[in-house]
Design a protein around this motif. Sequence first.
Motif, PDB file in Angstrom:
ATOM      1  N   ILE A 111      41.965 -50.698  18.731  1.00 51.83           N
ATOM      2  CA  ILE A 111      40.779 -50.482  17.892  1.00 51.83           C
ATOM      3  C   ILE A 111      40.415 -51.804  17.198  1.00 51.83           C
ATOM      4  O   ILE A 111      41.266 -52.398  16.544  1.00 51.83           O
ATOM      5  CB  ILE A 111      41.034 -49.437  16.788  1.00 51.83           C
ATOM      6  N   VAL A 112      39.184 -52.224  17.396  1.00 57.56           N
ATOM      7  CA  VAL A 112      38.717 -53.405  16.669  1.00 57.56           C
ATOM      8  C   VAL A 112      37.703 -52.951  15.603  1.00 57.56           C
ATOM      9  O   VAL A 112      37.873 -53.188  14.421  1.00 57.56           O
ATOM     10  CB  VAL A 112      38.071 -54.433  17.611  1.00 57.56           C
ATOM     11  N   LEU A 113      36.688 -52.246  16.052  1.00 61.98           N
ATOM     12  CA  LEU A 113      35.696 -51.731  15.107  1.00 61.98           C
ATOM     13  C   LEU A 113      35.318 -50.286  15.434  1.00 61.98           C
ATOM     14  O   LEU A 113      35.334 -49.416  14.588  1.00 61.98           O
ATOM     15  CB  LEU A 113      34.450 -52.632  15.122  1.00 61.98           C
ATOM     16  N   PRO A 173      37.681 -52.974   6.552  1.00 60.07           N
ATOM     17  CA  PRO A 173      38.850 -52.084   6.499  1.00 60.07           C
ATOM     18  C   PRO A 173      38.446 -50.613   6.466  1.00 60.07           C
ATOM     19  O   PRO A 173      39.108 -49.765   7.059  1.00 60.07           O
ATOM     20  CB  PRO A 173      39.540 -52.476   5.187  1.00 60.07           C
ATOM     21  N   PHE A 174      37.342 -50.339   5.751  1.00 60.97           N
ATOM     22  CA  PHE A 174      36.904 -48.956   5.658  1.00 60.97           C
ATOM     23  C   PHE A 174      36.431 -48.438   7.023  1.00 60.97           C
ATOM     24  O   PHE A 174      36.803 -47.336   7.449  1.00 60.97           O
ATOM     25  CB  PHE A 174      35.783 -48.858   4.611  1.00 60.97           C
ATOM     26  N   ASP A 209      49.627 -42.448  12.676  1.00 64.47           N
ATOM     27  CA  ASP A 209      48.818 -43.343  11.825  1.00 64.47           C
ATOM     28  C   ASP A 209      47.424 -42.768  11.566  1.00 64.47           C
ATOM     29  O   ASP A 209      46.834 -42.985  10.507  1.00 64.47           O
ATOM     30  CB  ASP A 209      48.669 -44.724  12.490  1.00 64.47           C
ATOM     31  N   SER A 210      46.910 -42.062  12.587  1.00 67.35           N
ATOM     32  CA  SER A 210      45.561 -41.487  12.432  1.00 67.35           C
ATOM     33  C   SER A 210      45.516 -40.509  11.270  1.00 67.35           C
ATOM     34  O   SER A 210      44.497 -40.387  10.582  1.00 67.35           O
ATOM     35  CB  SER A 210      45.124 -40.770  13.715  1.00 67.35           C
ATOM     36  N   VAL A 211      46.611 -39.786  11.044  1.00 64.89           N
ATOM     37  CA  VAL A 211      46.645 -38.834   9.922  1.00 64.89           C
ATOM     38  C   VAL A 211      46.573 -39.613   8.593  1.00 64.89           C
ATOM     39  O   VAL A 211      45.869 -39.216   7.669  1.00 64.89           O
ATOM     40  CB  VAL A 211      47.924 -37.973   9.972  1.00 64.89           C
ATOM     41  N   ILE A 212      47.322 -40.733   8.557  1.00 64.60           N
ATOM     42  CA  ILE A 212      47.294 -41.566   7.341  1.00 64.60           C
ATOM     43  C   ILE A 212      45.873 -42.085   7.101  1.00 64.60           C
ATOM     44  O   ILE A 212      45.343 -42.013   5.990  1.00 64.60           O
ATOM     45  CB  ILE A 212      48.270 -42.768   7.474  1.00 64.60           C
ATOM     46  N   TYR A 213      45.238 -42.560   8.180  1.00 70.21           N
ATOM     47  CA  TYR A 213      43.868 -43.076   8.042  1.00 70.21           C
ATOM     48  C   TYR A 213      42.909 -41.961   7.620  1.00 70.21           C
ATOM     49  O   TYR A 213      42.010 -42.176   6.797  1.00 70.21           O
ATOM     50  CB  TYR A 213      43.390 -43.715   9.351  1.00 70.21           C
ATOM     51  N   ALA A 214      43.111 -40.780   8.179  1.00 69.68           N
ATOM     52  CA  ALA A 214      42.256 -39.644   7.808  1.00 69.68           C
ATOM     53  C   ALA A 214      42.415 -39.346   6.322  1.00 69.68           C
ATOM     54  O   ALA A 214      41.437 -39.071   5.605  1.00 69.68           O
ATOM     55  CB  ALA A 214      42.616 -38.418   8.630  1.00 69.68           C
ATOM     56  N   LEU A 215      43.673 -39.430   5.839  1.00 67.49           N
ATOM     57  CA  LEU A 215      43.935 -39.210   4.415  1.00 67.49           C
ATOM     58  C   LEU A 215      43.215 -40.255   3.558  1.00 67.49           C
ATOM     59  O   LEU A 215      42.609 -39.922   2.533  1.00 67.49           O
ATOM     60  CB  LEU A 215      45.441 -39.324   4.148  1.00 67.49           C
ATOM     61  N   ILE A 216      43.304 -41.507   4.020  1.00 62.17           N
ATOM     62  CA  ILE A 216      42.658 -42.595   3.263  1.00 62.17           C
ATOM     63  C   ILE A 216      41.155 -42.366   3.202  1.00 62.17           C
ATOM     64  O   ILE A 216      40.531 -42.470   2.135  1.00 62.17           O
ATOM     65  CB  ILE A 216      42.987 -43.968   3.897  1.00 62.17           C
TER      66      ILE A 216
END
Lengths: 359, 296
Positions: B50-52, B30-31, B260-267
Amino acid sequence: MAELSLQHIDKIYDNNVQAVFDFNIDVKDGELIVLVGPSGCGKSTTLRMVAGLEDISNGKLFLDGRDITQTPAKDRDMAMVFQNYALYGHMTIYENMAFSLTLRKEDPNVIHKKVLAAAEILGLTSQLNKKPSQLSGGQRQRVAMGRSIVRNPKVFLFDEPLSNLDAKLRGATRREILLLHKRLSATMLYVTHDQTEALTLADRIVCMSMGHVQQIGTPLELYDSPNNLFVAGFIGLPPMNFFDVTFEDGKLKGKGFEVSLSDEEKYTLSDYNRQEITLGVRPEDIVEGGTLHVKVFSNENLGMNTLVHGHMGANGENRISAKLRGWTDYKNGDEAMVSFKRKHFFDKQTTNSIRKGER
Amino acid sequence: MKRKLEISELIFKVISYTLLTVFALGCLYPFLYAISASISGRHAVEYGEIVLFPKDVQFDAFSQMFGDNMFWNAYSNTLFLTFYGTLWALGVAILGAYALSKKRLLFRKFFNFYLVFTMWFAAGIVPQYLNYLATKDVFNSMGITDDKWLVVIAMGMAAMNIILLRNAFENVPGEIEEAAIVDGASEFQVLQKVFIPMSKSTIATVALFFAISRWNGYFWARQMISNQNEHPLQVFIRLRLEQYTDPEAMAGWNYSYASDSVIYALIVCSIVPILIIYPFIQKYFAKGVNVGGVKE
């Protein structure tokens, strides 16, 4: 100057078990007192009461005339060396030794000087930057002593400090403690169950059993004129031989053997005519030549002496150990003829030593 | 000579290693996915390509996030909560654990039972909520209006961590404590100069537990902190998530990267500090601080 006085001290635990009964002693300035006795005799408890680590149930403790019975341990100005070293594992040897002075916020330069001086005395100068885990057992115990020395306390307390060391190291460290005592002329209380330590170190010995003081005296007094059967059996190695005998017709009659007595000995036993008493003979007071038959079952040559174990009496009823001078070569079953050079007499009922005119 | 493995041992080892590897990859995936998604192009993210590994690499989502003042504000709030929250909770835990580790403590058994009882029968959020309200009342009477302090102070108690520390303190040999007392140390000095340094590895572990829980703390921060400017990172992420997954709000989204990329960047940004802390704390995990102090 530090004079310590323990007056009528008792230790009674919460579960009503009494560990120490009416302990009394006045320790002179610079004296080394050794508390000796078997496990559970109350010697360590007494030391811990002096240190302030255990409450004193009854009685008073005085240091230089000041009542310190209720004084907290940290304010008693005593240093203690523990059996298992009790070093601060996270600190270096230097920090361990400087700890008490740092707590008192002494000048760092003074601390440095004192630590170096103590390290010099104990041969630890090259170890100061190491951690306790990097040192051997003997070195660690020396660090524990160093920690006490730097404080220059009024009283040094030692709780079986040599018990965890091997035999060779024990001898060496014992000599170091003796030298330290001579050098510092400090008042010391030393607890041990090892009578060799007690005899070699002490100015005076306190022999204890089951919480009771059995005898207080110099090592020679305890060895030469023990107060009772317990002290006689505890002090001396190999232990004293004991025989049940009856004083009759100016002789001691045991099971299958007879011992003649000197006039002085007869006088000592004059109140015990036809009574059963305990005869005590130290193995080193048994000499070859005489009228007593011993059937040998073991012959241990120790160099200067030979330890001979056997049975005495017509039917071998009495077990006996003798420390004979020189090199003997008895085989199992051989007969040896011996006599007693010196004898001790004990009352059968009270177990107290029988002395001239005393009953 | 190396001993030959027995067949049962070999099977056990193969199965254990396989399971552990799968578990480790499961944790890692997940990371890695979050990193890839945060730097991939809009099309690849929105269509689940996106898979990996990342696709059409871009860093605009990070740029947008770094340009958002609210993000930095939330970040500093999280740092505040983590730093003071850990400090306060650790202080409470150390003092509590030290007292509970002492046999001479009056009613020690009762207190220990009382502590453990709260772990067996956790009463849910109600007592914690009441605790917050009571703390808030005290704060109001003192004129403290910053709700961040409320979260710091009212979260100060953690039974499990106190028990961990109590056990560590109980493992410090009694003679060492006695040596310190005879050396002239007061009760507090014994704790500060002997017990704390000798229990360093457990304290580091407990500190890490506190820090992670404060860093990731969401629920109580969301419930108790009313002012949006005081919200920590996790609450901020949640607000952004709500906003960016709302189709109406996103109707006019017209950037080269997916929302979603912004959310992932935040995470990713919220995880990085904890990843950095780990290696520093890890050295304290090594046992053996007390080695050589007493004869065992």
